[in-house]
Motif scaffolding. Structure first.
Motif, PDB file in Angstrom:
ATOM      1  N   VAL A 146       0.880  -1.173   0.000  1.00  0.00           N
ATOM      2  CA  VAL A 146       0.000   0.000   0.000  1.00  0.00           C
ATOM      3  C   VAL A 146       0.913   1.217   0.000  1.00  0.00           C
ATOM      4  O   VAL A 146       1.761   1.365   0.891  1.00  0.00           O
ATOM      5  N   GLN A 147       0.759   2.085  -0.983  1.00  0.00           N
ATOM      6  CA  GLN A 147       1.678   3.206  -1.139  1.00  0.00           C
ATOM      7  C   GLN A 147       0.942   4.540  -1.203  1.00  0.00           C
ATOM      8  O   GLN A 147      -0.169   4.625  -1.728  1.00  0.00           O
ATOM      9  N   ILE A 148       1.594   5.557  -0.660  1.00  0.00           N
ATOM     10  CA  ILE A 148       1.146   6.941  -0.774  1.00  0.00           C
ATOM     11  C   ILE A 148       2.292   7.725  -1.399  1.00  0.00           C
ATOM     12  O   ILE A 148       3.383   7.804  -0.819  1.00  0.00           O
ATOM     13  N   GLU A 149       2.057   8.264  -2.577  1.00  0.00           N
ATOM     14  CA  GLU A 149       3.088   8.997  -3.315  1.00  0.00           C
ATOM     15  C   GLU A 149       4.364   8.159  -3.420  1.00  0.00           C
ATOM     16  O   GLU A 149       5.471   8.625  -3.112  1.00  0.00           O
ATOM     17  N   LYS A 150       4.191   6.908  -3.820  1.00  0.00           N
ATOM     18  CA  LYS A 150       5.278   5.950  -4.049  1.00  0.00           C
ATOM     19  C   LYS A 150       5.998   5.512  -2.770  1.00  0.00           C
ATOM     20  O   LYS A 150       6.974   4.764  -2.821  1.00  0.00           O
ATOM     21  N   LYS A 151       5.507   5.951  -1.596  1.00  0.00           N
ATOM     22  CA  LYS A 151       6.108   5.545  -0.329  1.00  0.00           C
ATOM     23  C   LYS A 151       5.239   4.474   0.323  1.00  0.00           C
ATOM     24  O   LYS A 151       4.039   4.665   0.507  1.00  0.00           O
TER      25      LYS A 151
ATOM     26  N   PHE B  56       0.833  -3.045   3.825  1.00  0.00           N
ATOM     27  CA  PHE B  56       0.893  -4.197   2.926  1.00  0.00           C
ATOM     28  C   PHE B  56      -0.303  -5.094   3.148  1.00  0.00           C
ATOM     29  O   PHE B  56      -0.991  -5.023   4.179  1.00  0.00           O
ATOM     30  N   ILE B  57      -0.563  -5.933   2.145  1.00  0.00           N
ATOM     31  CA  ILE B  57      -1.592  -6.978   2.221  1.00  0.00           C
ATOM     32  C   ILE B  57      -0.948  -8.251   1.693  1.00  0.00           C
ATOM     33  O   ILE B  57      -0.248  -8.217   0.672  1.00  0.00           O
ATOM     34  N   PHE B  58      -1.194  -9.370   2.357  1.00  0.00           N
ATOM     35  CA  PHE B  58      -0.673 -10.627   1.817  1.00  0.00           C
ATOM     36  C   PHE B  58      -1.403 -11.807   2.438  1.00  0.00           C
ATOM     37  O   PHE B  58      -1.993 -11.696   3.524  1.00  0.00           O
ATOM     38  N   GLU B  59      -1.341 -12.914   1.711  1.00  0.00           N
ATOM     39  CA  GLU B  59      -1.770 -14.172   2.299  1.00  0.00           C
ATOM     40  C   GLU B  59      -0.542 -14.798   2.945  1.00  0.00           C
ATOM     41  O   GLU B  59       0.534 -14.865   2.339  1.00  0.00           O
ATOM     42  N   ILE B  60      -0.678 -15.231   4.209  1.00  0.00           N
ATOM     43  CA  ILE B  60       0.473 -15.707   4.968  1.00  0.00           C
ATOM     44  C   ILE B  60       0.952 -17.048   4.421  1.00  0.00           C
ATOM     45  O   ILE B  60       0.158 -17.939   4.121  1.00  0.00           O
TER      46      ILE B  60
ATOM     47  N   ASN C 150      -3.474 -24.439  10.410  1.00  0.00           N
ATOM     48  CA  ASN C 150      -3.526 -25.247   9.190  1.00  0.00           C
ATOM     49  C   ASN C 150      -4.336 -24.606   8.076  1.00  0.00           C
ATOM     50  O   ASN C 150      -4.256 -25.025   6.924  1.00  0.00           O
ATOM     51  N   SER C 151      -5.162 -23.615   8.377  1.00  0.00           N
ATOM     52  CA  SER C 151      -6.041 -23.007   7.367  1.00  0.00           C
ATOM     53  C   SER C 151      -5.382 -21.784   6.734  1.00  0.00           C
ATOM     54  O   SER C 151      -4.471 -21.181   7.302  1.00  0.00           O
ATOM     55  N   ARG C 152      -5.861 -21.434   5.539  1.00  0.00           N
ATOM     56  CA  ARG C 152      -5.340 -20.260   4.848  1.00  0.00           C
ATOM     57  C   ARG C 152      -5.695 -18.994   5.643  1.00  0.00           C
ATOM     58  O   ARG C 152      -6.766 -18.897   6.251  1.00  0.00           O
ATOM     59  N   THR C 153      -4.789 -18.027   5.604  1.00  0.00           N
ATOM     60  CA  THR C 153      -4.941 -16.831   6.438  1.00  0.00           C
ATOM     61  C   THR C 153      -4.433 -15.609   5.682  1.00  0.00           C
ATOM     62  O   THR C 153      -3.392 -15.663   5.026  1.00  0.00           O
ATOM     63  N   THR C 154      -5.167 -14.501   5.796  1.00  0.00           N
ATOM     64  CA  THR C 154      -4.810 -13.254   5.134  1.00  0.00           C
ATOM     65  C   THR C 154      -4.451 -12.203   6.183  1.00  0.00           C
ATOM     66  O   THR C 154      -4.992 -12.204   7.291  1.00  0.00           O
ATOM     67  N   TYR C 155      -3.539 -11.308   5.816  1.00  0.00           N
ATOM     68  CA  TYR C 155      -3.029 -10.315   6.768  1.00  0.00           C
ATOM     69  C   TYR C 155      -2.876  -8.971   6.068  1.00  0.00           C
ATOM     70  O   TYR C 155      -2.538  -8.907   4.885  1.00  0.00           O
ATOM     71  N   TRP C 156      -3.149  -7.898   6.796  1.00  0.00           N
ATOM     72  CA  TRP C 156      -2.855  -6.559   6.277  1.00  0.00           C
ATOM     73  C   TRP C 156      -2.384  -5.648   7.394  1.00  0.00           C
ATOM     74  O   TRP C 156      -2.650  -5.897   8.576  1.00  0.00           O
TER      75      TRP C 156
END
Length: 663
Positions: free
Chosen positions: A528-533, A537-541, A552-558
């Motif tokens: 996640v960027q503001i003016e290229k900075k 972040f967002i991701f699946e772990i 054991n289950s799929r998990t998402t994080y931000w």
């Protein structure tokens, strides 16, 4: 503590109605919120602040009522201390003035243990206790009269007629007079005779020296104990009594003599017998008062109102604080003698507060601040309203907030692949579980997710908390982040809530693909960027990291940097009126090449001025469905006009991104 109004009236002349008295006492700091009438008497329960040990007594409250209402306080009358006694009974007493700085003792022979008279039983019931016998009831009565704990021993049960004040070594057995066995912690204050503990002052007396119906000779004493040690032992044993509640606040060291003399007078009256020893005070000399200097100029500057010197002196003396005034070149100076029952008065501001509260803060004139009202946010002041705004957005999206410790274990750092030597460590950790200052929030959120997985299928947790960067104090930095974890494959849901948060904060942003690392799943990671900075972040772990935490289950994080959001947010929102013309909504399915980002597609669609909004609502393999809203604020759109706009959009997508409509 429960106070009968009739008992209070024995020492102060109260003429005003009780509701008005309660209002006045609350104004000076002794809050009285509730009271009830029982058998023609008013019983009230004042809220005693921790610094006012003198309020834990009838006489202390009577002094305060007299000062607050402008009436006179009359102290209880006392008998003369016994001096020369025929055929005295002896007691060998070994003191420890560091832990018990004051003890007063007297012995009475040939007493008769029996039920208390009706008046004493009534008083004991009014203060919320149960009458037991005349000796015990007298000690409880005098405890609440003066605020000094007392205990009465069966003199003949004290082995060797020897008593010593000591600190427990830890592990000693003690059976209280109510038949409960305790194993004492280290440094508990105890009184021993020959080889055994007979008292745990000021918490409980011992069964082995308790008075009974056969008791003939008794030893009465009042003792001052270290309040810190008293509190620690009370917590360690889960044991609390009226005496310990009084002692924890700090009692008047000169009050033990008064308490013993009043109890002695009542015992001789209600239990008979005769004095069998002189009054024994350890140490013999009373504790001295102390003096605090107060300047009148400082008093008026702190209170912010003019006060006549004579008025200040009158207030202090009404509280039994002897006050001397003298004139100096720069104004009036007061020398105020503080009695030992006011252990809360030590500095100039303490005495200024006494004047302020007795005048009554409600009577202070209302004035505007001298400085102009600030129009900008004060530097270094945390804006909790901003935090609340973010939390409300997340709450509306179904997220639950958690609070976790800032201290974490070395084990958690190792699971996350973080080098403990590069992390701030506490020099004296309370345990291995709380040894390092957390550099990230993800570890605690993973542990919270694991705890909730057995009970819930859809979990959305977030924490707004501080993280600490650096490996030494001189290089350390502190940051505030908002991190969230979601059970399941919910990358787009996470992306959506981030977009919602940033949109409502008025922040221009973009979400761009990111290279995976040891925490992230390949192909499911974005910055996640503001003016290229990068500010989040967002991701699946990655499954390997999840496995280390037993998930054991799929998990998402931000995650988002709250500090940067606060500096970037645009609070000057511009509102537009709702269009009076209806929108045209259309769903379009597009086939998008693998390397083309959804954001690029959305940007091209939005280039047309008649497109009000675009959102992706579904996907299947390379096909994604977008909901496009067309709107002209000046007129109704026709089907032909919408078709023309759609044709232009599809043409532009084809030429720029090789995106085509799904056939």
């Amino acid at each position: 503590m429960l106070i009968p109004l009739s008992w209070l009236k024995e020492y102060v002349d109260i003429k005003m109605p009780f509701p008005k008295l309660a209002e006045r006492m609350s104004e000076v700091g002794l809050t009285i919120e509730t009271w009830r009438e029982v058998e023609g008497d008013i019983i009230f329960d004042p809220e005693v602040t921790p610094n006012r040990g003198d309020w834990m007594s009838i006489t202390g409250i009577a002094r305060e009522v007299a000062a607050a209402t402008g009436t006179k306080y009359t102290a209880p009358k006392l008998i003369a201390p016994p001096d020369k006694v025929k055929n005295p009974l002896e007691i060998k007493y070994k003191e420890d003035l560091k832990i018990c700085p004051k003890t007063s003792t007297v012995i009475i022979r040939n007493v008769k243990v029996k039920s208390s008279p009706e008046w004493l039983q009534k008083r004991i019931k009014q203060i919320g206790l149960r009458p037991i016998n005349n000796l015990v009831d007298i000690t409880n009565y005098v405890l609440w009269l003066y605020g000094n704990p007392l205990h009465v021993f069966d003199y003949d049960k004290i082995r060797g007629h020897t008593m010593s004040v000591e600190l427990a070594k830890g592990g000693e057995e003690f059976r209280s007079l109510d038949g409960i066995n305790y194993r004492l912690p280290k440094d508990a204050i105890v009184i021993k005779d020959l080889g055994r503990v007979i008292d745990l002052p000021p918490l409980k007396g011992g069964e082995n020296t308790a008075v009974s119906a056969e008791t003939k000779n008794v030893l009465l004493h009042s003792i001052v104990c270290d309040p810190v040690l008293t509190r620690r032992v009370s917590q360690a044993l889960g044991l609390r009594s009226d005496s310990s509640a009084v002692s924890e606040r700090g009692v008047d060291p000169n009050g033990t003599t008064k308490a013993v003399l009043k109890a002695l007078e009542l015992i001789l009256e209600l239990a008979g017998g005769e004095v069998a020893s002189p009054l024994m005070d350890v140490p013999e000399k009373p504790f001295p008062s102390w003096t605090v200097e107060v300047s009148h100029e400082h008093l008026e500057r702190v209170l912010g109102i003019p006060v006549k010197p004579e008025k200040a002196k009158e207030i202090w003396e009404s509280l039994e604080l002897k006050t001397a005034m003298r004139q100096l070149s720069n104004g009036t100076m007061y020398s105020i003698e503080i009695p030992t029952f006011r252990n809360d008065l030590h500095i100039e501001e303490d005495l200024v507060e006494e004047v302020g509260r007795m005048i009554g803060y409600n009577s202070f004139p209302k004035t505007l601040p001298a400085s102009p009202v600030p129009t900008t946010k004060v530097a270094y002041v945390h804006d909790y309203d901003f935090d609340y705004q973010i939390k409300q957005i997340l709450k509306g999206a179904g997220y639950s907030e958690i609070y976790s410790y800032s201290l974490i274990s070395e084990e958690q750092l190792n699971k996350l692949g973080i080098n403990p030597s590069k992390t701030l460590r506490v020099d004296n950790p309370i345990s291995k579980e709380y040894e390092y200052l957390r550099p990230v929030l993800i570890g605690n959120l993973l542990e919270s997710l694991k705890l909730n997985l057995p009970n819930f299928s859809d979990i959305r947790l977030y924490e707004m908390g501080k993280i600490y960067r650096g490996d030494s104090c001189d290089k350390a930095t502190e940051e505030l982040w908002v991190d969230a974890i979601l059970s399941g494959e919910k990358f787009y849901q996470a992306k959506g809530i981030i977009e919602n948060v940033l949109d409502q904060l008025g922040i221009d942003f973009e979400i761009v693909p990111a290279e995976p690392d040891s925490w992230t799943h390949p192909g499911r990671t974005a910055w996640v960027q503001i003016e290229k900075k990068t500010i989040g972040f967002i991701f699946e772990i990655h499954p390997r990291l999840l496995a280390k935490f037993g998930i054991n289950s799929r998990t998402t994080y931000w995650s988002l940097n709250r500090d940067i959001l606060y500096k970037t947010a645009n609070t000057n929102k511009v509102y537009s009126p709702i269009s009076k013309y209806p929108p045209v909504i259309e769903d379009v399915s597009l086939v998008i090449p693998d390397k083309v980002l959804v954001g690029e597609v959305v940007d091209i669609i939005k280039e047309n001025k008649l497109v009000s909004s675009v959102e992706m609502i579904d996907q299947h393999e390379s096909s994604k469905t977008f909901r496009i809203t067309y709107l002209d604020p000046t007129k109704n759109l026709t089907d032909k006009e919408v078709a023309e706009v759609k044709t232009k959009i599809l043409k532009s997508l084809k030429e720029k991104l090789k995106v085509s409509p799904k056939s």
